[in-house]
Design an enzyme around this catalytic site. Structure first.
Site, PDB file in Angstrom:
ATOM      1  N   GLY A   4       0.838  -1.194   0.000  1.00  0.00           N
ATOM      2  CA  GLY A   4       0.000   0.000   0.000  1.00  0.00           C
ATOM      3  C   GLY A   4       0.868   1.236   0.000  1.00  0.00           C
ATOM      4  CG  ASP A  42      16.072  -6.699  -2.521  1.00  0.00           C
ATOM      5  OD1 ASP A  42      16.864  -6.521  -3.480  1.00  0.00           O
ATOM      6  OD2 ASP A  42      14.879  -6.357  -2.559  1.00  0.00           O
TER       7      ASP A  42
END
Ligand code: AMP
EC number: 2.7.10.1
Length: 889
Positions: A538, A651
């Site tokens: 979101g 990451d």
């Protein structure tokens, strides 16, 4: 310099002496102006020169702000041939005021000034323009305005330079510093530690041309006994202490220590309390343990000569956990006691016992044994000095002994007379039966009897018992230490051993993990202000967190979009469970979570400059290696912390590093599913997972071997991204091409202007054999070393412009591979200078190839990084065309 403010003439020189440039010749009368309006006459050359302007020695760059009016040429009749709408700004440096001497030839042109808005017959328009005069070096200078036939009026002139204001950062004060000019865009300033602080690592900071401080490095620390309170070192309050020069706050004096006056660097023990030699000098002090309790003896073996003594730990351990016990045995006849001697055996031992039991064997029947159990602790070494009585035999009945005595009588009759008891003392008795084979039988309740205070008469206490019984009696110790009920810090907590990261998945219910690691925030304390990004789950907002009795803080708020599944909600919150376990300057800090309401949120500290890759692209060429390496140092420190906690990031990439307004870099992005779903760089592998190929070590791509060593590989890529100002690693090569190239031992070439030492470190991070790659600890140390001796950054790695600035191989059939200047500029991402080239009349690639560095500068390319990029590209182009022409021959 404002005539209106001065209320009169400024004494500026006009030339030719009698013409034009008279004050008060204004378009609108109430304005005081220097003005000229010879629009109908040819060949105008009117000058207005300021008085001598003294220069502050460090101010090599000054700003000139002009307020002026220019009249529209069309508003005059028939003057359009000669009328101008611009004028020129000149400057001339001098070491002394030359008075009214004026020589045009000594003036250098700074700029042509054109109005943004022109004044017509009936509408007055005031323009404000600012120009920069660079590289001033003499004692002062003059400014001059040349009119070549315009109708112009000068209202005011403001000349200023910029400074970085005096400031205190990292407990060091930095003086007001004049901002540098284009030849020294960042001025390094060393700080001086504030009062009562000591140098940890020489604090330095840079002053930018815009008068802003950036990239502080180094730190002063408050000395022992002082703590950092709003950039000053204040004495620890009474009852508090700080042992070292460190960033820590003063801590309350630990348990059982003396409260000293303010400014304490340690808290000595209170009388009667001690620190064991192995206790940290900052830890609590402890007293001696009280006596062991509830000493009882039972038989365990099939022989009446065996006993098991057991007891409970002392009521007061003196605040310690290192309690041990020792046993002493005495054989008493009448008032004469003597040690039991060697014959008696103890299992496991008679001293150093950590268990509250010991078995005793080889006891003789019919003898009266008295056992004394003594409790010891780490501070007992002081006992022999402080309380020598503790070692006296129990028969002296010394009430101060922290001992419990236990007397065993083995009888073969059913009554016994006990003599020589101490007056005014409580005795506990218990009777236990023994089988004829010595096996233990039932025992009576404990009974307490007290001897009279005036113990002149002998007490005779008897107790009926069965045949073959053991008769026990125990003297209750009248001395019990009243230790304070203090909290006890175990030494392991004091040393703060490195924690290990806990995978939220190990909790059966992930909500438990969130509750454990994150603070719940009430949504009414959060104000969302603006969307700043899009996360996987979101929007990400910038906002304000105002928790009760806490200061308002700017925060980033990650939201969970409506319609989520429970699994998605848990994945979303897992990032908070992970982040909440970390606490490090270079790791994004979790403020808390909202989980108890419909709209779940994760609230973190706000990082004003957003993601690092973006930030560097937007500021291409604006930082020197020192700043860039400073950023890398921060990232490496964060990664060292994570790897020390055994957390593997998987990451690590510049897009997942956030930058705040002091250019501190922090590692972010910790979701559990993030590598799999979140990252747009993620590419599906054959084994089904998603991996950001360009950032990932070969073993992690090949067989999902994600370790801190694979994070180190990614860190090498981040180093490259940073040194290349956010360039995409491996440019437009496909993932497949990247993997192939890596397998063939190809590595990214050095970015432009990259210090050799930094590039060498990148190459180390990209060693195929992961065990040979440096650890994050090594990386932090090396980067620190480079930052401490900035000369080490001066040796630049070899740079091949044809590889490092992605040039298409060839696109035209003639010499240059580019059809136009704008196409070329676009290919090196410098399109913003298109107009500069056109205005300067550089319109063909042939002309570009003739350009020298000086020419590039002159057409208005100022930033050193941009200058180099363009110059290198031209170099590369020349190389390519000559190669091509060789082939053509
Ligand atoms: P993420 O889902 O963590 O990748 O966040 C998406 C984007 O939101 C990032 O790329 C940033 O631009 C922005 N963002 C996330 N966290 C913060 C923060 N703490 N401060 C400022 N911007 C943030």
């Amino acid at each position: 310099m404002d005539m209106k403010a001065t209320g009169g003439e400024l004494g500026w020189l006009t030339w030719p002496l009698d013409q034009g440039d008279k004050p008060g010749v204004s378009i609108v009368p109430p304005f005081y102006t220097y003005s000229v309006c010879n629009v109908a006459e040819r060949e105008q050359d009117n000058w207005l020169r300021t008085t001598f302007i003294q220069r502050r020695p460090a101010a090599s760059r000054v700003f000139v702000e002009l307020q002026f009016i220019v009249r529209d040429c069309n508003s005059f009749d028939a003057t359009s041939l000669t009328c101008k709408e611009t004028f020129n700004l000149f400057t001339s440096e001098s070491d002394a005021d030359v008075g009214t001497t004026f020589r045009k030839g000594q003036f250098k042109k700074v700029a042509t000034i054109a109005p943004d808005e022109i004044t017509s017959k009936n509408e007055l328009r005031i323009n404000t323009e600012t120009r920069v005069v660079e590289n001033l070096s003499r004692k002062g200078f003059y400014l001059a305005f040349q009119d070549i036939g315009a109708c112009v009026a000068l209202l005011s002139l403001r000349v200023y330079y910029k400074t970085c204001p005096a400031t205190v950062k990292s407990l060091a004060s930095f003086p007001e510093t004049v901002a540098g000019g284009e030849n020294q865009a960042l001025r390094e300033v060393s700080g001086v530690c504030v009062e009562n602080a000591v140098i940890e690592d020489l604090p330095r900071i840079y002053c930018t041309v815009d008068g802003e401080w950036v990239v502080p490095v180094g730190q002063c620390q408050c000395k022992p006994g002082y703590e950092d309170v709003k950039d000053t070192c204040q004495e620890c309050k009474p009852g508090f202490f700080k042992a070292e020069a460190a960033t820590d706050k003063c801590e309350p004096c630990p348990a059982n220590t003396q409260r000293l006056d303010s400014g304490a660097s340690s808290c000595p023990c209170m009388d009667g309390f001690y620190r064991a030699p192995t206790d940290p000098p900052t830890g609590p002090c402890s007293g001696f343990p009280s006596a062991p309790q509830d000493l009882i003896a039972t038989t365990t073996q099939l022989s009446p000569g065996n006993l098991l003594l057991s007891w409970s730990p002392p009521e007061d351990t003196g605040g310690r956990s290192d309690i041990t016990y020792s046993i002493e045995c005495q054989r008493c006849e009448g008032t004469v006691c003597q040690p039991c001697g060697e014959k008696i055996r103890y299992e496991p031992a008679s001293s150093g016992l950590t268990d509250t039991k010991v078995s005793v064997s080889e006891l003789d029947a019919h003898l009266n044994y008295t056992f004394t159990v003594e409790a010891h602790s780490g501070v007992s070494v002081f006992a022999s000095q402080a309380m020598p009585r503790a070692n006296k035999p129990p028969s002296t009945s010394d009430d101060n002994l922290d001992v419990t005595t236990y007397t065993v009588l083995i009888l073969e009759k059913n009554s016994v007379k006990i003599n020589d008891l101490s007056p005014g003392t409580a005795y506990l008795f218990r009777v236990q039966a023994l089988g004829s084979d010595g096996s233990p039988g039932g025992s009576s309740m404990e009974e307490q009897f007290e001897t009279l205070l005036q113990g002149t008469e002998k007490n005779h206490i008897t107790r009926a018992s069965q045949m073959c019984c053991i008769f026990f009696y125990r003297k209750r110790n009248s001395h019990t230490r009243q230790g304070p009920e203090d909290t006890y810090f175990s030494s392991s907590e004091q040393l703060k051993p490195l924690k290990t990261y806990v995978d939220p998945h190990t909790y059966e219910d992930p909500n438990t993990a969130v509750m454990k690691f994150a603070t719940e925030i009430h949504p009414s304390h959060i104000t969302k202000q603006k969307v700043i990004g899009a996360g996987e789950f979101g929007e990400v907002y910038r906002g304000i967190l105002k928790a009760p009795s806490r200061k308002e803080v700017a925060v980033a708020i990650k939201t969970l979009k409506p319609g989520y599944t429970e699994k998605q909600r848990q994945d979303f919150l897992s990032e908070a469970s992970i982040m909440g376990q970390f606490s490090h300057q270079n790791i994004i800090r979790l403020e808390g979570v909202v989980t108890k309401f419909k709209h779940a949120m994760i609230v973190t500290e706000y990082m004003e400059n957003g993601a690092l890759d973006r930030y560097l692209r937007d500021h291409d060429g604006e930082f020197g290696s020192f700043q860039l390496v400073g950023m890398l140092r921060g990232i490496a420190a964060g990664m060292k912390y994570l790897s020390d906690m055994s957390y593997v990031h998987r990451d690590l990439a510049a897009r997942n590093i956030l930058v705040n307004n002091t250019l501190e870099c922090k590692v972010s992005d910790f979701g559990l599913s993030r590598v799999l779903e979140d990252d747009p760089e993620g590419t599906y592998t054959t084994s089904g997972g998603k991996i950001p190929i360009r950032w990932t070590a070969p073993e992690a791509i090949a067989y999902r071997k994600f370790t801190s060593a694979s994070d180190v590989w990614s860190f090498g890529i981040v180093m490259w991204e940073v040194m290349a100002f956010g360039e995409r690693p491996y440019w437009d090569m496909s993932n497949h091409e990247v993997m192939k190239a890596i397998n063939e031992a190809f590595r990214l070439p050095a970015p432009m202007d990259c210090p050799s030492a930094v590039y060498q470190l990148m190459l180390q991070c990209w060693l195929q054999d992961r065990s040979k790659r440096p650890r994050f600890g090594d990386i932090v140390s090396l980067l620190d070393k480079l930052l401490r001796s900035p000369e080490s950054l001066k040796t630049i790695a070899d740079f091949d412009p044809r590889v490092s600035i992605r040039l298409p191989s060839t696109s035209g059939s003639d010499g240059s591979p580019f059809r136009s200047v704008s196409e070329w500029l676009e290919s090196i991402k410098m399109s913003q200078y298109s107009e500069n080239f056109t205005c300067a009349g550089v319109v063909t690639m042939d002309q570009v190839l003739q350009m020298k560095n000086e020419d590039i500068k002159n057409i208005g390319v100022r930033l050193p990084g941009h200058l180099k990029r363009i110059a290198y590209s031209i170099l590369g182009l020349k190389d390519q065309t000559s190669t091509l022409s060789v082939f053509a021959v």
